[in-house]
Motif scaffolding. Structure first.
Motif, PDB file in Angstrom:
ATOM      1  N   PRO A 262       6.967  74.061  -7.887  1.00 51.77           N
ATOM      2  CA  PRO A 262       6.514  74.703  -7.139  1.00 51.77           C
ATOM      3  C   PRO A 262       4.951  75.266  -7.592  1.00 51.77           C
ATOM      4  O   PRO A 262       5.236  75.099  -9.023  1.00 51.77           O
ATOM      5  CB  PRO A 262       7.401  75.909  -7.074  1.00 51.77           C
ATOM      6  N   ALA A 263       4.181  76.033  -6.488  1.00 50.90           N
ATOM      7  CA  ALA A 263       3.142  76.768  -6.827  1.00 50.90           C
ATOM      8  C   ALA A 263       3.073  77.754  -8.720  1.00 50.90           C
ATOM      9  O   ALA A 263       2.340  77.507  -9.076  1.00 50.90           O
ATOM     10  CB  ALA A 263       2.493  77.402  -5.711  1.00 50.90           C
ATOM     11  N   ALA A 264       4.374  78.754  -8.452  1.00 46.46           N
ATOM     12  CA  ALA A 264       4.468  78.994  -9.153  1.00 46.46           C
ATOM     13  C   ALA A 264       4.359  78.805 -11.312  1.00 46.46           C
ATOM     14  O   ALA A 264       4.068  79.121 -11.638  1.00 46.46           O
ATOM     15  CB  ALA A 264       6.019  80.201  -9.123  1.00 46.46           C
ATOM     16  N   ALA A 265       5.626  77.179 -10.324  1.00 43.41           N
ATOM     17  CA  ALA A 265       5.139  76.580 -12.178  1.00 43.41           C
ATOM     18  C   ALA A 265       3.949  76.238 -12.875  1.00 43.41           C
ATOM     19  O   ALA A 265       3.673  75.623 -13.748  1.00 43.41           O
ATOM     20  CB  ALA A 265       6.424  75.757 -11.667  1.00 43.41           C
ATOM     21  N   GLN A 266       3.491  75.651 -11.192  1.00 48.20           N
ATOM     22  CA  GLN A 266       2.185  75.207 -11.669  1.00 48.20           C
ATOM     23  C   GLN A 266       0.888  76.442 -11.939  1.00 48.20           C
ATOM     24  O   GLN A 266      -0.240  76.365 -12.266  1.00 48.20           O
ATOM     25  CB  GLN A 266       1.590  74.916 -10.419  1.00 48.20           C
ATOM     26  N   GLY A 267       1.409  77.720 -12.424  1.00 45.98           N
ATOM     27  CA  GLY A 267       0.451  78.357 -12.542  1.00 45.98           C
ATOM     28  C   GLY A 267       0.092  79.034 -11.418  1.00 45.98           C
ATOM     29  O   GLY A 267      -1.289  79.799 -11.479  1.00 45.98           O
ATOM     30  N   GLY A 268       0.191  79.129 -10.188  1.00 44.25           N
ATOM     31  CA  GLY A 268      -0.329  79.511  -8.978  1.00 44.25           C
ATOM     32  C   GLY A 268       0.651  81.199  -8.526  1.00 44.25           C
ATOM     33  O   GLY A 268       0.991  81.771  -9.319  1.00 44.25           O
ATOM     34  N   PRO A 269      -0.119  81.210  -7.324  1.00 40.32           N
ATOM     35  CA  PRO A 269       0.526  82.615  -7.062  1.00 40.32           C
ATOM     36  C   PRO A 269       1.723  82.864  -7.153  1.00 40.32           C
ATOM     37  O   PRO A 269       2.966  82.485  -6.910  1.00 40.32           O
ATOM     38  CB  PRO A 269       0.179  83.309  -5.367  1.00 40.32           C
ATOM     39  N   LYS A 270       2.236  84.102  -7.773  1.00 33.11           N
ATOM     40  CA  LYS A 270       3.623  84.356  -8.072  1.00 33.11           C
ATOM     41  C   LYS A 270       4.382  86.082  -6.940  1.00 33.11           C
ATOM     42  O   LYS A 270       4.244  86.851  -7.515  1.00 33.11           O
ATOM     43  CB  LYS A 270       4.191  84.737  -9.848  1.00 33.11           C
TER      44      LYS A 270
END
Length: 263
Positions: free
Chosen positions: A26-34
């Motif tokens: 998911p984006a959060a695990a890739q350093g995206g918006p959390k």
């Protein structure tokens, strides 16, 4: 093959694997918006199964039994159906055999019961024909569309939206969902509600003005229906007030009873 070429091949393979893994995260695990906080998902238990039914939207149809339409001052003929929504976190799950405490809400002095058959969708779409609509139903549940009637009536008299009368905490009471594979499609059967052992609402599903299939079809003209949507299919006549201490017993033929106590 030289040591250098093997090292290059291994490095390339590792890079490709990392890229695939990155796409799967998911984006959060890739350093995206959390998210700054977590919002709990709303789910409904499924009778006899470990899985739960995730809720996307709650749709409700108004005045769908002729006698109830009359008591609400409406034309009981097949006027076009109208719908409203409740927030998903208004759901109060009630287990089979339980008498669940149900809090009397704020702001009202005229709190009403409305027993209903609820359909839960496993799929959806737009412009669904009536003859294919039931293919999208995963199962059915017993429901209560609880209503702050004085607030609903007051807003309606002022020609303002009456969401405050229908959309509040614990306003969507539900028993567990029973899959169609086990109970079939509930097109005909008794529906009733008793307060402290005295029957108030007593009718049959076949007295709906618009059937569940027709409701799904009509809703899909206005919204794209999707898996996770549930539909409160309307209540029979003789809705009425409840007070603290009252015990409500809901019965829908083909499903276990559901009961709450107003506290």
């Amino acid at each position: 093959m030289t040591i250098t070429s093997r090292r290059n091949l291994l490095t390339a393979a590792a890079g490709a694997a990392a890229a695939v893994a990155s796409e799967a995260l998911p984006a959060a695990a890739q350093g995206g918006p959390k998210p700054i906080f977590m919002v709990p998902a709303t789910t409904i238990p499924i009778a006899g199964e470990d899985g739960v039914f995730p809720v996307r939207r709650i749709y409700c149809i108004g005045r769908n039994y002729a006698a109830h339409a009359i008591e609400r001052g409406s034309d009981p003929n097949r006027e076009p159906p109208f719908f409203f929504q409740k927030p998903t976190d208004a759901i109060q799950n009630v287990a089979i055999g339980e008498v669940a405490d149900h809090p009397y809400p704020s702001l009202t002095k005229n709190y009403h019961h409305e027993v209903e058959l609820v359909a839960a969708l496993k799929s959806g779409g737009t412009n669904i024909p009536s003859d294919a609509a039931l293919d999208h139903v995963y199962g059915y549940a017993v429901g209560l569309d609880m209503t702050r009637r004085d607030l609903q009536n007051g807003m309606a008299a002022e020609k303002k939206p009456w969401e405050i009368g229908k959309s509040f905490d614990h306003a969507a009471v539900l028993g567990p969902i029973h899959p169609v594979a086990k109970v079939g499609h509930l097109k005909m059967g008794a529906i009733s509600l008793a307060v402290n052992g005295v029957v108030r609402q007593n009718s049959n599903f076949d007295k709906m003005i618009w059937s569940v299939a027709e409701q799904i079809s009509k809703l899909s003209e206005a919204f794209e229906l999707k898996a996770g949507d549930i539909i409160y299919s309307g209540t029979p006549e003789n809705v009425g007030p409840v007070v603290k201490g009252d015990v409500l017993l809901c019965k829908l033929e083909g499903l276990p009873d559901m009961s709450i106590k107003i506290v």
